[in-house]
Structure formats: structure tokens, C-alpha cells
Design an enzyme around this catalytic site. Sequence first.
Site, PDB file in Angstrom:
ATOM      1  N   ASP A  98      13.910 112.069  58.732  1.00  0.00           N
ATOM      2  CA  ASP A  98      12.589 111.666  58.267  1.00  0.00           C
ATOM      3  C   ASP A  98      12.410 112.269  56.885  1.00  0.00           C
ATOM      4  O   ASP A  98      12.700 113.448  56.660  1.00  0.00           O
ATOM      5  CB  ASP A  98      11.517 112.220  59.223  1.00  0.00           C
ATOM      6  CG  ASP A  98      10.362 111.260  59.406  1.00  0.00           C
ATOM      7  OD1 ASP A  98       9.856 110.762  58.396  1.00  0.00           O
ATOM      8  OD2 ASP A  98       9.963 111.024  60.572  1.00  0.00           O
ATOM      9  N   ASP A 200       8.639 108.169  55.170  1.00  0.00           N
ATOM     10  CA  ASP A 200       7.247 108.207  55.589  1.00  0.00           C
ATOM     11  C   ASP A 200       6.336 107.561  54.533  1.00  0.00           C
ATOM     12  O   ASP A 200       6.430 107.893  53.344  1.00  0.00           O
ATOM     13  CB  ASP A 200       6.861 109.682  55.776  1.00  0.00           C
ATOM     14  CG  ASP A 200       5.582 109.871  56.551  1.00  0.00           C
ATOM     15  OD1 ASP A 200       5.537 109.467  57.722  1.00  0.00           O
ATOM     16  OD2 ASP A 200       4.628 110.433  55.986  1.00  0.00           O
ATOM     17  N   GLU A 255       8.840 103.280  56.053  1.00  0.00           N
ATOM     18  CA  GLU A 255       7.613 103.085  56.827  1.00  0.00           C
ATOM     19  C   GLU A 255       6.581 102.496  55.864  1.00  0.00           C
ATOM     20  O   GLU A 255       6.199 103.127  54.888  1.00  0.00           O
ATOM     21  CB  GLU A 255       7.098 104.404  57.414  1.00  0.00           C
ATOM     22  CG  GLU A 255       6.008 104.160  58.447  1.00  0.00           C
ATOM     23  CD  GLU A 255       4.962 105.256  58.537  1.00  0.00           C
ATOM     24  OE1 GLU A 255       4.281 105.325  59.567  1.00  0.00           O
ATOM     25  OE2 GLU A 255       4.809 106.042  57.590  1.00  0.00           O
ATOM     26  N   HIS A 327       5.940 107.613  67.623  1.00  0.00           N
ATOM     27  CA  HIS A 327       5.199 108.865  67.826  1.00  0.00           C
ATOM     28  C   HIS A 327       3.742 108.779  67.369  1.00  0.00           C
ATOM     29  O   HIS A 327       2.994 109.720  67.567  1.00  0.00           O
ATOM     30  CB  HIS A 327       5.919 109.995  67.095  1.00  0.00           C
ATOM     31  CG  HIS A 327       5.861 109.820  65.610  1.00  0.00           C
ATOM     32  ND1 HIS A 327       6.485 108.761  64.966  1.00  0.00           N
ATOM     33  CD2 HIS A 327       5.241 110.530  64.639  1.00  0.00           C
ATOM     34  CE1 HIS A 327       6.252 108.845  63.670  1.00  0.00           C
ATOM     35  NE2 HIS A 327       5.505 109.906  63.441  1.00  0.00           N
ATOM     36  N   ASP A 328       3.372 107.682  66.722  1.00  0.00           N
ATOM     37  CA  ASP A 328       1.989 107.504  66.252  1.00  0.00           C
ATOM     38  C   ASP A 328       1.219 106.497  67.088  1.00  0.00           C
ATOM     39  O   ASP A 328       0.080 106.166  66.769  1.00  0.00           O
ATOM     40  CB  ASP A 328       1.984 106.975  64.805  1.00  0.00           C
ATOM     41  CG  ASP A 328       2.518 107.967  63.808  1.00  0.00           C
ATOM     42  OD1 ASP A 328       2.410 109.188  64.050  1.00  0.00           O
ATOM     43  OD2 ASP A 328       3.050 107.526  62.761  1.00  0.00           O
TER      44      ASP A 328
HETATM   45  O1  TEU Z   1       2.242 107.758  59.523  1.00  0.00           O
HETATM   46  C1  TEU Z   1       1.653 106.981  58.538  1.00  0.00           C
HETATM   47  C2  TEU Z   1       0.653 106.069  58.972  1.00  0.00           C
HETATM   48  O2  TEU Z   1       0.567 104.959  58.510  1.00  0.00           O
HETATM   49  C3  TEU Z   1      -0.377 106.578  59.874  1.00  0.00           C
HETATM   50  O3  TEU Z   1      -1.606 106.249  59.322  1.00  0.00           O
HETATM   51  C4  TEU Z   1      -0.242 105.983  61.184  1.00  0.00           C
HETATM   52  O4  TEU Z   1      -0.514 104.621  61.106  1.00  0.00           O
HETATM   53  C5  TEU Z   1      -1.233 106.689  62.018  1.00  0.00           C
HETATM   54  O5  TEU Z   1      -0.707 107.952  62.307  1.00  0.00           O
HETATM   55  C6  TEU Z   1      -1.484 105.953  63.276  1.00  0.00           C
HETATM   56  O6  TEU Z   1      -2.580 106.515  63.872  1.00  0.00           O
HETATM   57  C7  TEU Z   1       3.181 108.666  59.058  1.00  0.00           C
HETATM   58  C8  TEU Z   1       3.778 109.443  60.204  1.00  0.00           C
HETATM   59  O7  TEU Z   1       4.487 108.573  61.036  1.00  0.00           O
HETATM   60  C9  TEU Z   1       2.682 110.188  60.898  1.00  0.00           C
HETATM   61  O8  TEU Z   1       3.146 110.870  62.035  1.00  0.00           O
HETATM   62  C10 TEU Z   1       2.113 111.170  59.911  1.00  0.00           C
HETATM   63  O9  TEU Z   1       1.024 111.841  60.482  1.00  0.00           O
HETATM   64  C11 TEU Z   1       1.669 110.489  58.622  1.00  0.00           C
HETATM   65  O10 TEU Z   1       2.634 109.570  58.129  1.00  0.00           O
HETATM   66  C12 TEU Z   1       1.450 111.517  57.536  1.00  0.00           C
HETATM   67  O11 TEU Z   1       2.671 112.037  57.112  1.00  0.00           O
END
Ligand code: TEU
Length: 562
Positions: A98, A200, A255, A327-328
Site C-alpha cells: 500500500d 491510496d 485507488e 477494509h473500508d
Molecule cells: O480510502 C479512501 C477513500 O476513498 C475513503 O474515503 C473511503 O471511501 C472511505 O474510507 C470509505 O468510508 C483510503 C483507504 O483505503 C482508507 O482506509 C483510508 O482511511 C483513506 O484512504 C485515507 O488514507
Amino acid sequence: MKRAWWKEAVVYQIYPRSFMDSNGDGIGDLAGITSRLDYLRCLGIDVIWLCPIYRSPNDDNGYDISDYRAIMEEFGTMEDFDELLEQAHKRGIRIVMDLVVNHTSDEHKWFIESRSSKENPYRDYYIWREGKEDGAPPNNWGACFGGSAWEYDEATQMYYLHLFSKKQPDLNWDNPNVRREIFDMMTWWCEKGIDGFRMDVICMISKRREMPDGEIDGLYGSFHESCVNGPNVHTYLQEMNEKVLSRYDIMTVGETPDVTTELARQYAGEDTRELNMVFQFEHIEGEGKYGKWTDEKPSIARLKRILSRWQKELYGKAWNSLFLNNHDQPRMVSRFGNDTPAYRAVSAKMLATCLHMLGGTPYIYQGEELGMTNYPFTDISQFRDIESINAYREWCGSGIVTKEAFWPCLLEKSRDNARTPMQWDDGENAGFTTGEPWIAVNPNYREINAKAQMADQDSVFHYYRKLIALRKKYPIIVYGSYELLACGGETLYAYTRTLEGEKLLVVCSFCDREQTFDLPAEFEGADCLISNLENRYAGRVTLRPYEAFALYQMGSGLRQDL
Ligand code: TEU
Ligand code: CA
């Protein structure tokens, strides 16, 4: 279409904090991952996407990095990392790191320098602005994790920009020194032998210089117009490609929230020299009631429509990722399938069939291959995620929504649903740790765990093994073109893939009732590659709840079986 190993690969995403704890402190770690590599080899995946393992104060579980060349103390040492990489490579598994370079931690040495004075050489590594005359923030933007996107800093009496938490200040990519340092750091990891980067929020690295108020979206103005897909993002990615990516045989995935198919053809075009593929969210992120928050179930008609558009509009031109959770996101069986005992396994298999037979690179998020579910939260104190905790406080404090009305939205969408520990066996703490886990284990681990599923040929786990093996055997699954079949109701999703006269038919029922499907004549007598229930595929097929199957037909309708 050009062939490439990363088009043929299946990726497995690891959230290290929740995967496997080797030393009993309740936190997953690198040695824990190494100890489970044989499990991943058995599953058959090719690539691990490792969520951040760099040094971090963990305001956002590692997405706030304070040192890009050191390992988070809780996860182990650089020796542990080297061992993981070596052991993975021995098993033919690649590791994609990542890469979080839209922002750093406020504890990164660059930011400590930057905030110390306006004359500091690192000042311009971040984005600083004067407040308004009355001392208010420079504009109305809200941060993704609540509050204003601007934080006032006493020392120099200016504001810095943070699109995420205030401990995640945004880097200034317009500064060539920032780009050089990041490219050097990436090269350093490539020289170590890693196999790629998942980048990211890479579509947010270039901001417009003017930063006007954004349209109100929820409680604050949106930064979208000024910060997403900004003016120089493609120039910077091409520079990154030339200076780093093109020099190694690696996989790169960006991403890219809020990307269109048109933009994806630039970010991840066959010949655009930027990234290999995008990881976009249009199919899983609709409008919520309160920003991203909602308790409504997603529309399957919308899912079909959007998946289909991405399949068609990228074909032969650009490459996409396939996923319904990470994970999100909440667990996909809870959100798009049915996690009640009667339908959990069958609907998990149906969703997997639907995704793994599409064009693109499939991503399996840890535990998905077991059909792991959302967590039955009962109290706000059980949450660990900064986004969930802040959203609850902010939305319920705003007077717009009551706690009672917001709670179901947290249950439905909280990121912590995906972050409960991996369920390895039916022993204490699901075999994840001998200590106190940092976040609760889902109580359903006695029924849903890797050990039980490995021993059961009919399990979700073995179904995923089969899907992965099919992708390796049939190039049509990777390289075929796509057509949506108009049929049945909203909750029946059928599509075909075609490659040089070969054809594949995929039919998935997204509902808990029976539905019928008329088999197209050209698939009469075709081979069934996989199905999650027993059936006879001829004429009018009656599908049971959440049934799915894939049929394969050799060239020109003439079966060539001897
Ligand atoms: O997520 C980016 C992102 O677009 C987030 O707004 C995501 O859609 C949101 O967490 C959903 O609720 C990335 C990573 O995957 C995330 O874990 C991080 O917290 C974020 O960037 C900041 O680095
Ligand atoms: Ca540990």
C-alpha cells in the site's frame, strides 16, 4: 488485447492488524502473516495486497505514515518484513505494498519541519493557507473523517489542508522535491524486491491552486471540484511511471474514488503509461442519506447497470479491479447477499461467481473466502474506526439525525465490519490471538472459520479455490468480451463472455425467491464450469434462492467433445 500477468492474477487483500497475531498482544503482525502463507497458497491466490505496515501513530490504522522506510513497531521489524517477502516469493506469491502518498502523518519528520516556521525548507511540502479575515478556515471544505478540512496551526498562525483526519496533512505534489522524495522511496522498496503498489486515493494528489468553497454535501462543502482528478494528476503519474514504475516488472493499482470510465481509460489505459488498473467504487457507493451513511440495501439493478458499463467501456482499452468489499466497506455477503444461516454460504458463493467471471483483476478481502459477515455491534464503544466514531458524534450532534436513526447506518456501513479478526478456527478468539484482540471477534466464528471450511469440500473456501483455478485454466474469463443478457427481473443477473468463438454464460440470482431463466439455445449442452447448487441446465431453468452457475461452450456452437 495485450496479455499481462497482473491481468491473469487473483489478489488477496490483507489488513495486517486483523489477520494473525503471532505474539499474543492482540494485534496482527508480519510474523503472523508469514505463518499463514500456506493457507493462501492452498487458496491459490497470486498476489497479496498488504495494507500499510509502515511506522505510524495509527490515527487511521497505518494510513497515517510517519516513516515510509520503517515498519510499524506493533507489526514487527524490517527483518520480519524481509522474511515475509522471501517466504511469499518461495511460494510463488507476490506482494503489492500500500502506498499512501496523498498525505503523511503529522508526526512525519517532513511535517514536523514544515509546521515549525514559514521559512523552513519543508514548509512547501504541505498545503498552507491564511485563514479568512475573521480567522475562519480558508474555505468551507469538510474532511472525510469529520470536521473542517483545514486545521489551524498556532506556531505560524496558518491553516494546513487535510482531506482525511487532522493527523493526515496533505502533501503538496506541485513541489518537485516532494515528488523526488516519493519516487526515491518507491525505488527503495522496488529494489528490495516488492512486486507493486496499491496507491491510496491517488486521484487526489493534484489540487487546484484556487480553492473556492464547495457545494454543501452533508455538513460541509465538498472539496471534490478542486481536489479529485486535479489538473496535474496525469502528468505526475506519467512522471512516476517514467522514473520508477516502468523500470520494474510490477503491478500498480490506483485507488480512484469518483473516477469515470473515461478517466479510467487515462489512469489505466493500455498505452497511457500511468497505472495498470484502477480500483473504483461507482458500483458500490451510491448516495447515502447522510453523506456516505445509509441503512438502505443497495439496488441490484443499479449494480448490474454500473458493472456492465465498466465492463463494456474499458474492454480492450483499460483495466479495472473486481471487488464488492475491502477494509473500508461492510462485508459483501451482508450487504449484497444474505447473511442469515439459511442463505449465507450459498449467497456468498453466488456473489463470488458473479465477480470472478467478469473481466478485470479480482480482489478477495481477507475472510471473504469464508463468507465472513458484518459484526452485530450493540454499543458505540465497540467501534475502533476513526471514521465511524467521528461520524456518529458529528451527525448525531448536528441535530439533523437522532442516535436511533443513525445507528442502523453504522451497522450497515461501518468500516469496522470488515476489520474484526480473521476467523481461523473455533478455538479462543477464533485462533487469531492468544491475548485480548484489539477489536472484538465476530461471535459467529464457531460456525464460520477457516479450519472447518478447509475440511469441507462444499464450503465457501473450496468454492473460491475452484473459481481461482478456473480463471487460470480458461483465458476467456480473463480476456473475453462482455454482454449483459436482458432477462428476468431486477434480481437476476446474467451475462456472457466471448473469446474467439468460445462462449461463457454466467447466471446469478440475487434474491431469496425462485426465479426462472430461459437458457439461450447456443448454451444447450454446454459444460457447467461451476455452480453453487445442483441443477439441470436446459430449457427453462428454475433457479433456487441465490443460485449461480457458469456454462462454457466451445467454438461455433459445434461441441468438440469426442
Ligand atoms: O480510502 C479512501 C477513500 O476513498 C475513503 O474515503 C473511503 O471511501 C472511505 O474510507 C470509505 O468510508 C483510503 C483507504 O483505503 C482508507 O482506509 C483510508 O482511511 C483513506 O484512504 C485515507 O488514507
Ligand atoms: Ca502481535
